[in-house]
Motif scaffolding. Structure first.
Motif, short mmCIF file in Angstrom:
data_model
loop_
_atom_site.label_atom_id
_atom_site.label_comp_id
_atom_site.label_asym_id
_atom_site.label_seq_id
_atom_site.Cartn_x
_atom_site.Cartn_y
_atom_site.Cartn_z
N TYR A 1 0.94 -1.10 -0.12
CA TYR A 1 -0.01 -0.26 0.04
C TYR A 1 1.03 1.22 0.06
O TYR A 1 0.65 2.34 -0.49
CB TYR A 1 -0.82 -0.11 1.09
CG TYR A 1 -2.32 -0.75 0.90
CD1 TYR A 1 -3.40 -0.21 0.10
CD2 TYR A 1 -2.33 -2.18 1.37
CE1 TYR A 1 -4.52 -1.07 -0.04
CE2 TYR A 1 -3.29 -2.79 0.78
CZ TYR A 1 -4.46 -2.47 0.32
OH TYR A 1 -5.46 -3.02 -0.18
N ASN A 2 1.86 1.25 0.68
CA ASN A 2 2.86 2.37 0.58
C ASN A 2 3.22 2.49 -1.00
O ASN A 2 3.55 3.80 -1.22
CB ASN A 2 4.07 2.20 1.53
CG ASN A 2 3.80 2.23 2.98
OD1 ASN A 2 2.81 2.86 3.34
ND2 ASN A 2 4.53 1.51 3.89
N LEU A 3 3.52 1.53 -1.50
CA LEU A 3 4.32 1.51 -2.92
C LEU A 3 3.16 1.91 -4.06
O LEU A 3 3.28 2.44 -4.86
CB LEU A 3 4.86 0.16 -3.33
CG LEU A 3 6.11 -0.08 -2.64
CD1 LEU A 3 6.78 -1.56 -2.93
CD2 LEU A 3 7.21 1.14 -2.87
N THR A 4 1.85 1.57 -3.67
CA THR A 4 0.95 1.42 -4.63
C THR A 4 -0.10 2.53 -4.51
O THR A 4 -1.17 2.93 -5.38
CB THR A 4 0.55 0.19 -5.14
OG1 THR A 4 -0.36 -0.34 -3.97
CG2 THR A 4 1.51 -0.89 -5.36
N GLY A 5 -0.52 2.84 -3.08
CA GLY A 5 -1.72 3.45 -2.91
C GLY A 5 -2.95 2.72 -2.43
O GLY A 5 -3.40 3.01 -1.47
N ASP A 6 -3.28 1.71 -3.35
CA ASP A 6 -4.15 0.96 -3.19
C ASP A 6 -4.34 -0.56 -3.35
O ASP A 6 -5.53 -1.07 -3.60
CB ASP A 6 -5.44 1.63 -4.23
CG ASP A 6 -5.25 1.49 -5.57
OD1 ASP A 6 -4.13 1.18 -6.04
OD2 ASP A 6 -6.18 1.79 -6.57
N GLY A 7 -3.21 -1.11 -3.67
CA GLY A 7 -3.05 -2.45 -3.34
C GLY A 7 -2.80 -3.04 -4.98
O GLY A 7 -2.45 -2.06 -6.05
N VAL A 8 -2.80 -4.31 -5.11
CA VAL A 8 -2.32 -4.78 -6.44
C VAL A 8 -3.68 -5.55 -7.08
O VAL A 8 -4.69 -5.90 -6.41
CB VAL A 8 -1.37 -5.99 -6.40
CG1 VAL A 8 0.00 -5.16 -5.80
CG2 VAL A 8 -1.74 -6.92 -5.62
N ASP A 9 -3.45 -5.88 -8.35
CA ASP A 9 -4.73 -6.51 -9.11
C ASP A 9 -4.79 -8.10 -8.88
O ASP A 9 -5.71 -8.62 -9.01
CB ASP A 9 -4.53 -6.14 -10.70
CG ASP A 9 -4.83 -4.46 -10.84
OD1 ASP A 9 -5.76 -4.40 -10.73
OD2 ASP A 9 -3.75 -4.09 -11.22
N VAL A 10 -3.54 -8.41 -8.81
CA VAL A 10 -3.37 -9.93 -8.57
C VAL A 10 -2.27 -10.46 -7.71
O VAL A 10 -1.27 -9.82 -7.63
CB VAL A 10 -3.13 -10.77 -10.09
CG1 VAL A 10 -2.97 -12.24 -9.81
CG2 VAL A 10 -3.80 -10.33 -11.15
N VAL A 11 -2.42 -11.49 -6.76
CA VAL A 11 -1.25 -11.91 -5.83
C VAL A 11 -1.29 -13.45 -6.24
O VAL A 11 -2.29 -13.97 -6.48
CB VAL A 11 -1.62 -11.86 -4.41
CG1 VAL A 11 -0.64 -12.29 -3.39
CG2 VAL A 11 -1.92 -10.41 -4.08
N PHE A 12 -0.16 -13.71 -6.45
CA PHE A 12 0.26 -15.06 -6.74
C PHE A 12 0.82 -15.74 -5.50
O PHE A 12 2.14 -15.37 -4.96
CB PHE A 12 1.09 -15.27 -8.03
CG PHE A 12 0.57 -14.84 -9.08
CD1 PHE A 12 -0.38 -15.49 -9.98
CD2 PHE A 12 0.86 -13.78 -9.76
CE1 PHE A 12 -1.08 -15.25 -11.13
CE2 PHE A 12 0.50 -13.07 -11.08
CZ PHE A 12 -0.60 -13.96 -11.66
N ASP A 13 0.23 -16.79 -4.83
CA ASP A 13 0.59 -17.22 -3.57
C ASP A 13 0.66 -18.59 -3.48
O ASP A 13 -0.25 -19.31 -3.54
CB ASP A 13 -0.41 -16.88 -2.36
CG ASP A 13 -0.13 -17.03 -1.00
OD1 ASP A 13 0.36 -18.02 -0.89
OD2 ASP A 13 -0.19 -16.25 -0.10
N ALA A 14 2.05 -19.01 -3.48
CA ALA A 14 2.20 -20.59 -3.25
C ALA A 14 2.55 -20.81 -1.90
O ALA A 14 3.07 -22.03 -1.55
CB ALA A 14 3.54 -20.72 -3.99
#
Length: 338
Positions: free
Chosen positions: A201-214
């Motif tokens: 959130y610090n880097l983008t302001g409002d989050g990401v479109d996709v998270v890839f979680d393994a």
């Protein structure tokens, strides 16, 4: 004539991987005997070794999810392949071996311009990454993605392919691996020292479109919180189940339960589980098409798999130890024959 292979003698730690000899197998009708040149060592192999992966044979058997090799003998009815041709295949098990018989329809030819060891690195990790991006997440240019384990086999593949897709990329990794993540076009995040959700959130302001979680487990909830409006969470592994020596199957079940609960939340965030084996069963045409695309990208030098080490077949246990301790970046390869 005998040949060598690695067997999982029982489920457990890396010590259960033992070198064995057997009589050379003969291909059945419509099968091909392959002399295996190389096989990858993947985290999935560790889950299989530990008895945490469904649908595999009872011990003893050989692990090995993907192979590159040479057509050594044709079974009756095989007319689409010739002796000496180089191939790759998704085997799920059986790859830690000098020879293996497979249905001819499972083999994909390696282009002449492509190194066989680099080709085998595409079969599991790069096809998974390609399908995660384009078949499951259906990413669009300029979208933001967060990759956990960004310096690993699938992680580096996601970064390479994400760069080709013109994505804005962030990746969690330990500090020594940040240079690699950055070199592949990602913004590295030190998951050991930073709260990755806050940092996103610090880097983008409002989050990401996709998270890839393994990673799975409770980590899924944190990944979910990093999503922006209408963002997608894609889970494709459960490495958190191996962080303890006890109750691993319970942790695995709990991870699936949490995944199911996240899917029920009424906030329009799609939550999906991905498995390359399941994908191949449901969409066999996808696998061949996507692997062929990736082999072409490799031939044109638009992608370059990162190979951490090439180890002889008999060092399979050492390879597993390296992978389990996160001691490598990129992929580990076992060399099975000359």
């Amino acid at each position: 004539m005998s040949y060598k292979k690695i067997l999982i003698t029982r489920h457990g730690g890396s010590e259960v991987l033992q070198l064995s000899e057997a009589e050379l197998p003969e291909p059945k009708d419509d099968e091909v005997r392959v002399r295996i040149l190389a096989t990858t060592v993947a985290f999935t192999d560790i889950l299989i070794r530990e008895g945490l992966y469904p649908g595999v044979p009872q011990t003893p058997f050989s692990p090995g999810y993907a192979i590159a090799g040479v057509v050594d003998k044709l079974g009756l009815g095989v007319s689409t392949l010739e002796l000496g041709q180089r191939i790759v295949a998704l085997t799920i098990v059986g790859g830690y071996s000098e020879f293996l018989c497979l249905p001819a329809t499972e083999l994909v030819l390696i282009p002449d311009a492509v190194d066989a060891v680099e080709a085998v690195c595409l079969v599991l990790q790069y096809v998974s990454a390609y399908q995660l991006l384009h078949r499951i997440a259906k990413v669009k240019p300029k979208e933001r993605i967060l990759i956990h384990g960004a310096a690993g086999g699938v992680g580096t593949a996601l970064l390479e392919l994400g760069k080709l897709a013109n994505l804005e990329m962030y990746g969690t990794a330990s500090k020594p691996k940040h240079e690699l993540v950055a070199s592949l076009g990602g913004v590295p995040i030190d998951y050991k020292q930073e709260d990755f959700v806050k940092q996103i959130y610090n880097l983008t302001g409002d989050g990401v479109d996709v998270v890839f979680d393994a990673i799975g487990g409770s980590h899924l909830f944190s990944s979910y919180k990093a999503l922006r409006n209408k963002g997608r969470l894609i889970n494709y592994g459960f490495s958190s189940a191996l962080t303890t020596k006890h109750n691993r199957k319970v942790k695995l079940a709990a991870s699936f339960l949490l995944l199911s609960l996240l899917q029920l939340l009424p906030d329009s965030h799609p939550v999906v589980f991905y498995s390359i084996a399941d994908s191949k069963k449901r969409h066999s045409d996808w696998f061949r098409e996507d692997l062929t695309t990736l082999l072409d990208l490799l031939a044109r030098k638009q992608i370059q798999p990162i190979i951490a080490e090439r180890l002889p077949l008999e060092k399979a246990a050492d390879a597993h130890k390296l992978l389990e301790t996160s001691a490598v970046s990129g992929q580990l390869v076992l060399m099975c024959s000359n």
